[in-house]
Design a protein around this motif. Sequence first.
Motif, PDB file in Angstrom:
ATOM      1  N   TYR A  64      -4.388  10.100   1.542  1.00  0.00           N
ATOM      2  CA  TYR A  64      -3.589   8.879   1.514  1.00  0.00           C
ATOM      3  C   TYR A  64      -3.971   7.959   0.355  1.00  0.00           C
ATOM      4  O   TYR A  64      -3.122   7.316  -0.264  1.00  0.00           O
ATOM      5  N   HIS A  67      -2.100   7.398  -3.010  1.00  0.00           N
ATOM      6  CA  HIS A  67      -0.983   6.458  -3.093  1.00  0.00           C
ATOM      7  C   HIS A  67      -1.469   5.092  -3.581  1.00  0.00           C
ATOM      8  O   HIS A  67      -0.888   4.497  -4.491  1.00  0.00           O
ATOM      9  N   HIS A  91      -3.988  -2.341  -0.489  1.00  0.00           N
ATOM     10  CA  HIS A  91      -2.790  -2.942   0.110  1.00  0.00           C
ATOM     11  C   HIS A  91      -2.428  -2.385   1.477  1.00  0.00           C
ATOM     12  O   HIS A  91      -1.741  -3.029   2.245  1.00  0.00           O
ATOM     13  N   ASP A  92      -2.870  -1.163   1.794  1.00  0.00           N
ATOM     14  CA  ASP A  92      -2.540  -0.599   3.107  1.00  0.00           C
ATOM     15  C   ASP A  92      -3.718  -0.605   4.072  1.00  0.00           C
ATOM     16  O   ASP A  92      -3.610  -0.095   5.177  1.00  0.00           O
ATOM     17  N   ASP A 158       4.398  -0.687  -4.961  1.00  0.00           N
ATOM     18  CA  ASP A 158       4.298   0.145  -3.764  1.00  0.00           C
ATOM     19  C   ASP A 158       5.607   0.896  -3.544  1.00  0.00           C
ATOM     20  O   ASP A 158       5.642   2.109  -3.360  1.00  0.00           O
TER      21      ASP A 158
HETATM   22 MN    MN Z   1       1.863   1.455   0.433  1.00  0.00          MN
END
Ligand code: MN
Length: 734
Positions: A64, A67, A91-92, A158
Amino acid sequence: MAAAILDRILKPDGSKYPADFEQILSLMGGTRSLGASGEEFVWRAYQFGKKAHQGQLRKSGEPYFTHCVEVATILAEMKLDSVTISAALLHDVVEDTGYTRKDVEKEFSLELANLVDGVTKLSDMKFRSEEDKQAVNFRKMLLSVADDIRVIIIKFADRLHNMRTLQHLPAVKQRRIARETRDVYAPLAHRLGMYRIKSEMEDLIFNILEPKASSELERLIPKRQAFFEKYVQKFLEPIIERMETTGFGATYKSRFKSHYSIFRKMRDQNRPFEDVYDIYAVRIIVEKVEACYSVLGLIHSFYTPIQERFKDFIAQPKSNGYQSIQTTVVGPNGFPVEVQIRTREMDDTAEEGVAAHWQYKEGDSKASQDDIDQQVTWLRNLVDILQTEDKTTSHQFMDLLKIDLYKDEIFVYTPKGEVRILPLGATPLDFAFDVHSQVGLHCIGAKVNGRIKPLNSELESGDKVEIITSDSQKPNSSWLKFVKTSKAKSNIRKWIKGQEFEQSLRLGKEILEKELRKIRKAKEWKHLKDPHLTLKFEDEDKMIASIGSGHRTVASILTKFFPDAYVKPKKEKTESQFAESFLNRARRNTKGVSIQGIDNMMISFGKCCNPIPGDPIVGFITRGRGITVHQKSCETVGTNLSEKERIIDVDWAAARAQTFLVRLKVLAQERKHLVRDVTETISSYDINIDTLSMKVDGDVVTGLVVIEVEGVKQLDRLKSKLLASEGVISVERE
Ligand code: MN
């Protein structure tokens, strides 16, 4: 040099950075422009993010965290500051891992935590209809700007990366996300001047939503590549030759416009690819602003410019900050060629929009924010409207936005020479509201370049506008039909709403008092404490106004407190029974109006719109006051549409010869014998003048004339005759 490179590749402890982090770092300009502490900050964010997302996979099967790294890379390419890049890496984290906003704040800084939090808030939303969803999305995005515009910039990166990797999702989901990107992200990116992101998004959207056309273009474009390259070379040859001696330090870029914009041209011009020429743009980038104009002169001396395609956005930047000279000239063999001329800094702004503000301002984000605020005042205004108008419906909201997002702009001047940017087609009224809402609400006219123009005339770029106000002026709903800016629209709507509330309140009070007397409960009512709470109204005025507006019947309210007064004697009638019995009660033709073949009604005419014979009309059944007749277009009817059973068809009875009072407002330039001419014109139609008043304000005259007319036809004839007389600017029915 070698030492500097080594410096960057080796971490402080001598080991090597991972390649993906190294790339981010070098795009940001390395330690040299970042500073050792900046580098350390981003590196810590990288490590934190990698650990937090450990074990999570994307749909593509990749870890992940790749990303997050890609998103940070996009932003590093745009040369954003280290806090933004770090926020992109994280950001996530709050949304998808066990860490909270507090953890991020403790580990890094409040500024960074706020950015991550802003991005997180933008993603967790639940929606109903498509339109609702769009509106909610837009609203959230814009409100996030109020805190820090970098939240949106991260969100854009994003989304861009998600669009790039869409192929791993099921087709239905791909299309849904593509549509959302088309409707929400691309227009906003455009408005924020982020053209590079916008055109990549548009091409990706195009691939998914128009797969056939897209693969067709992908096949065709390379075939023309060679032709265009040769052509541009030939085009630039004489220019480059001359430029070489100038020392302007020019660089040249040329390329196809985005696939999507080529597709749009083909569709709009309805031509096959081979016949569309305007698909290649040449850009000349120079060091100094003055050089832009020299280059322009040079190009025009070789090739004939197409007049209407010349635009100087250097002298007049677009409201999103875009600056460039654009000219289209006739090149060799008669093909049109678009040339953009700008400085390097302008080029950065043109590509990255608001994001370019962080490029040279590392560590001074407050100053950047102020800077941006100034430049994107339209955004500020929109946010203001959003914050004050939380009750706008999704539909109205999208309407407001569309106006602002898709319109071209004009530049007009205040008497002091200040520039105001307005959408194409804006009127003096829009200008007035742009200056101040109070100026708008009292605006009666405007002098444009020294000449008086009506409120609904269209302004043009370069116009000098001076607003004329009057304390007695009040907005009316017809203004909504011609204003173009959301600021004007929302202000006018707000005023009208307030006005309607006052009316409903007054009427509601009357009805309530009458009913209380009837059921002999006036005294008891006075002793009730906060009756509105029982019925779940915010306050007493709102409750009473609901009676006046017809949303509640007085009985339905009083029966809660005095049930005895409402038992048995008369069964309480439903709304439609009520309407029916009312209609059956009396039959006679009154005041020239017939109602569904039945006459003898208590009829009054709406004071809000004063209909006269010939106007399309409807009747509105009021409780206890008979039927009021309104113009079909009247706002009062519009706002009561929810109560269809109270609205009935009415017609003008043909036979009656009767006159109606009409108030006309005449706006004219002061001149000799104006009043005499106006009255003579009116009399020549055999129309009685009831009252006449004229007010002179500088060289503008506002005349209010109340006349007795027979109907719309006669009035229309009079209006056009009046308009034809010298100096008369507008004649409007009030
Ligand atoms: Mn994202």
